[in-house]
Design a protein around this motif. Structure first.
Motif, PDB file in Angstrom:
ATOM      1  N   VAL A 193      38.638  45.748  41.687  1.00 39.74           N
ATOM      2  CA  VAL A 193      39.829  46.359  41.103  1.00 39.74           C
ATOM      3  C   VAL A 193      39.844  46.193  39.588  1.00 39.74           C
ATOM      4  CG1 VAL A 193      42.335  46.143  40.937  1.00 39.74           C
ATOM      5  CG2 VAL A 193      41.255  46.203  43.180  1.00 39.74           C
ATOM      6  N   LEU A 194      39.666  44.955  39.127  1.00 38.45           N
ATOM      7  CA  LEU A 194      39.792  44.686  37.697  1.00 38.45           C
ATOM      8  C   LEU A 194      38.579  45.196  36.904  1.00 38.45           C
ATOM      9  CD1 LEU A 194      41.191  41.036  37.733  1.00 38.45           C
ATOM     10  CD2 LEU A 194      42.468  43.156  37.411  1.00 38.45           C
ATOM     11  N   GLY A 195      37.427  45.257  37.549  1.00 36.58           N
ATOM     12  CA  GLY A 195      36.207  45.630  36.845  1.00 36.58           C
ATOM     13  C   GLY A 195      36.021  47.110  36.638  1.00 36.58           C
ATOM     14  N   GLY A 196      36.758  47.919  37.374  1.00 34.78           N
ATOM     15  CA  GLY A 196      36.631  49.354  37.201  1.00 34.78           C
ATOM     16  C   GLY A 196      35.644  49.982  38.156  1.00 34.78           C
ATOM     17  N   LYS A 197      35.408  51.272  37.941  1.00 35.74           N
ATOM     18  CA  LYS A 197      34.627  52.051  38.907  1.00 35.74           C
ATOM     19  C   LYS A 197      33.177  51.595  39.014  1.00 35.74           C
ATOM     20  CE  LYS A 197      33.883  55.659  35.426  1.00 35.74           C
ATOM     21  NZ  LYS A 197      34.115  57.091  35.098  1.00 35.74           N
ATOM     22  N   ASP A 198      32.650  50.917  37.989  1.00 36.88           N
ATOM     23  CA  ASP A 198      31.262  50.454  38.041  1.00 36.88           C
ATOM     24  C   ASP A 198      31.164  48.958  38.331  1.00 36.88           C
ATOM     25  OD1 ASP A 198      30.243  53.012  37.385  1.00 36.88           O
ATOM     26  OD2 ASP A 198      30.659  52.652  35.264  1.00 36.88           O
ATOM     27  N   ALA A 199      32.223  48.385  38.877  1.00 35.67           N
ATOM     28  CA  ALA A 199      32.268  46.925  39.082  1.00 35.67           C
ATOM     29  C   ALA A 199      31.213  46.430  40.060  1.00 35.67           C
ATOM     30  CB  ALA A 199      33.658  46.507  39.561  1.00 35.67           C
ATOM     31  N   ALA A 200      30.804  47.255  41.007  1.00 35.42           N
ATOM     32  CA  ALA A 200      29.791  46.806  41.974  1.00 35.42           C
ATOM     33  C   ALA A 200      28.506  46.401  41.271  1.00 35.42           C
ATOM     34  CB  ALA A 200      29.511  47.903  42.998  1.00 35.42           C
ATOM     35  N   LYS A 201      28.183  47.065  40.169  1.00 33.94           N
ATOM     36  CA  LYS A 201      26.960  46.743  39.424  1.00 33.94           C
ATOM     37  C   LYS A 201      27.244  45.888  38.193  1.00 33.94           C
ATOM     38  CE  LYS A 201      24.251  50.757  40.890  1.00 33.94           C
ATOM     39  NZ  LYS A 201      23.495  51.954  40.442  1.00 33.94           N
ATOM     40  N   ASN A 202      28.367  46.155  37.532  1.00 27.47           N
ATOM     41  CA  ASN A 202      28.624  45.529  36.238  1.00 27.47           C
ATOM     42  C   ASN A 202      29.659  44.414  36.277  1.00 27.47           C
ATOM     43  OD1 ASN A 202      26.806  47.332  35.092  1.00 27.47           O
ATOM     44  ND2 ASN A 202      28.408  48.826  34.622  1.00 27.47           N
ATOM     45  N   GLY A 203      30.326  44.209  37.401  1.00 27.75           N
ATOM     46  CA  GLY A 203      31.310  43.148  37.511  1.00 27.75           C
ATOM     47  C   GLY A 203      32.535  43.386  36.656  1.00 27.75           C
ATOM     48  N   VAL A 204      33.189  42.297  36.274  1.00 23.92           N
ATOM     49  CA  VAL A 204      34.428  42.339  35.490  1.00 23.92           C
ATOM     50  C   VAL A 204      34.260  41.392  34.308  1.00 23.92           C
ATOM     51  CG1 VAL A 204      35.493  40.499  36.881  1.00 23.92           C
ATOM     52  CG2 VAL A 204      36.943  42.069  35.599  1.00 23.92           C
ATOM     53  N   THR A 205      34.938  41.692  33.195  1.00 20.69           N
ATOM     54  CA  THR A 205      34.856  40.770  32.070  1.00 20.69           C
ATOM     55  C   THR A 205      35.481  39.433  32.459  1.00 20.69           C
ATOM     56  OG1 THR A 205      36.964  41.488  31.117  1.00 20.69           O
ATOM     57  CG2 THR A 205      34.973  42.645  30.381  1.00 20.69           C
ATOM     58  N   ILE A 206      34.837  38.363  32.021  1.00 18.28           N
ATOM     59  CA  ILE A 206      35.334  37.026  32.360  1.00 18.28           C
ATOM     60  C   ILE A 206      36.719  36.810  31.766  1.00 18.28           C
ATOM     61  CG2 ILE A 206      34.913  34.553  32.061  1.00 18.28           C
ATOM     62  CD1 ILE A 206      31.904  35.220  32.104  1.00 18.28           C
ATOM     63  N   SER A 207      36.970  37.333  30.580  1.00 20.23           N
ATOM     64  CA  SER A 207      38.282  37.157  29.944  1.00 20.23           C
ATOM     65  C   SER A 207      39.389  37.811  30.755  1.00 20.23           C
ATOM     66  CB  SER A 207      38.265  37.723  28.520  1.00 20.23           C
ATOM     67  OG  SER A 207      37.955  39.113  28.532  1.00 20.23           O
ATOM     68  N   ALA A 208      39.143  38.994  31.301  1.00 22.27           N
ATOM     69  CA  ALA A 208      40.149  39.673  32.117  1.00 22.27           C
ATOM     70  C   ALA A 208      40.412  38.901  33.403  1.00 22.27           C
ATOM     71  CB  ALA A 208      39.695  41.096  32.440  1.00 22.27           C
ATOM     72  N   LEU A 209      39.355  38.426  34.050  1.00 19.03           N
ATOM     73  CA  LEU A 209      39.502  37.651  35.278  1.00 19.03           C
ATOM     74  C   LEU A 209      40.260  36.353  35.000  1.00 19.03           C
ATOM     75  CD1 LEU A 209      38.718  37.515  38.305  1.00 19.03           C
ATOM     76  CD2 LEU A 209      36.682  36.231  37.604  1.00 19.03           C
ATOM     77  N   HIS A 210      39.935  35.702  33.902  1.00 17.63           N
ATOM     78  CA  HIS A 210      40.586  34.445  33.548  1.00 17.63           C
ATOM     79  C   HIS A 210      42.068  34.656  33.290  1.00 17.63           C
ATOM     80  CE1 HIS A 210      41.691  30.889  31.200  1.00 17.63           C
ATOM     81  NE2 HIS A 210      40.624  30.291  31.715  1.00 17.63           N
ATOM     82  N   GLU A 211      42.422  35.690  32.529  1.00 16.22           N
ATOM     83  CA  GLU A 211      43.830  35.960  32.240  1.00 16.22           C
ATOM     84  C   GLU A 211      44.607  36.246  33.514  1.00 16.22           C
ATOM     85  OE1 GLU A 211      46.651  39.150  29.770  1.00 16.22           O
ATOM     86  OE2 GLU A 211      44.488  39.132  29.462  1.00 16.22           O
ATOM     87  N   TRP A 212      44.027  37.038  34.375  1.00 13.95           N
ATOM     88  CA  TRP A 212      44.672  37.426  35.624  1.00 13.95           C
ATOM     89  C   TRP A 212      44.907  36.222  36.521  1.00 13.95           C
ATOM     90  CZ3 TRP A 212      42.368  38.058  40.712  1.00 13.95           C
ATOM     91  CH2 TRP A 212      43.119  38.822  41.603  1.00 13.95           C
ATOM     92  N   LEU A 213      43.912  35.340  36.614  1.00 11.28           N
ATOM     93  CA  LEU A 213      44.032  34.166  37.467  1.00 11.28           C
ATOM     94  C   LEU A 213      44.936  33.103  36.859  1.00 11.28           C
ATOM     95  CD1 LEU A 213      40.309  33.830  38.589  1.00 11.28           C
ATOM     96  CD2 LEU A 213      42.249  34.386  40.073  1.00 11.28           C
ATOM     97  N   GLN A 214      44.791  32.838  35.580  1.00 15.89           N
ATOM     98  CA  GLN A 214      45.556  31.761  34.958  1.00 15.89           C
ATOM     99  C   GLN A 214      47.040  32.085  34.853  1.00 15.89           C
ATOM    100  OE1 GLN A 214      44.659  30.862  30.810  1.00 15.89           O
ATOM    101  NE2 GLN A 214      45.249  28.724  31.122  1.00 15.89           N
TER     102      GLN A 214
END
Length: 256
Positions: A193-214
């Motif tokens: 969801v957070l990584g976008g349409k190419d997340a299966a190959k490119n994942g998600v930015t660590i900063s976005a994941l960190h902000e969302w989780l924290q």
């Protein structure tokens, strides 16, 4: 990730009940989907995805009395999850909890129903309590983010997710089949969801994941750029499951 603001979502949905503030009314009342953290009396779950939906007003801000259709609508509106996947997650949650009309987010903390040990960002329930911790553990969050960047700079990929899941289950003990699948699905949906349409190959930015989780807050400037569907989620989850098996057997990765 898109550069559009989360405030650009249409305001056509029915407003959710506001929570109370010591100073009076909620400061984001009338501001569609603006962020406001949980207040005294509000309840939250061990699931950052649902907590973020409550903090942004897609779910009732107090986190209480949520019906399965309400939950499905929030998943679709907030994360653009497909109808099929949203209904499976919503009705499946109530079924696993043994609650058939509604739930409060705190119900999801009941240990070993949906919640499980070896969480990526929550401590295990080691004392036999009925309800597990719901607060994100800072040490575990930092360990999760430190696992990222091994495949692509500054990104958490599915390969990284497989490695951190293997590590957590080695630390905490093997999960049963149902909870192992839930655990994989949690990180896969977050990346997808957070990584976008190419997340299966490119994942998600660590900063976005960190902000969302924290902060249990949608990343600044983010909005969904694709529909996260059941089949896509299945393929991503299968990749993580297969890679976990290969990592344990010390085999090299294959292309997704």
């Amino acid at each position: 990730m898109s550069s559009s603001s989360t405030n650009s979502h249409p305001s056509t949905q029915t407003s959710t009940p506001e929570h109370e503030h010591p100073q009076g009314s909620c400061p984001v009342t009338g501001k569609t989907y603006n962020f406001c953290p949980a207040q005294a009396g509000d309840v939250r779950s061990p699931c950052p995805a649902l907590n973020a939906l409550a903090n942004h007003g897609y779910l009732p801000r107090d986190g209480k009395n949520i019906g399965p259709l309400d939950l499905a609508r929030a998943l679709k509106s907030g994360y653009n999850i497909s109808s099929v996947l949203a209904y499976i997650l919503s009705f499946g949650s109530l079924l696993l909890l043994g609650q058939y009309r509604s739930l409060s987010l705190s119900d999801l903390a009941r240990h070993n129903l949906i919640e499980h040990n070896a969480s990526l960002v929550h401590k295990d329930d080691r004392n036999g309590a009925e309800y597990a911790p719901t607060k994100v553990n800072k040490r575990l969050l930092e360990a999760l983010c430190a696992q990222g960047g091994k495949v692509l700079p500054d990104r958490m990929t599915l390969e990284d997710a497989a490695h951190i899941r293997v590590k957590r289950e080695a630390e905490c003990g093997q999960l049963d089949g149902v909870h192992a699948e839930i655990a994989r699905g949690e990180i896969v949906i977050a990346i997808g969801v957070l990584g976008g349409k190419d997340a299966a190959k490119n994942g998600v930015t660590i900063s976005a994941l960190h902000e969302w989780l924290q902060h249990e807050r949608l990343p600044a400037g983010w909005k969904p750029d694709h529909t996260q569907g059941l089949y896509q989620t299945y393929k991503m989850t299968k990749y993580v499951r297969d890679r976990m098996g290969e990592i344990k057997a010390q085999k090299p990765p294959v292309k997704l």
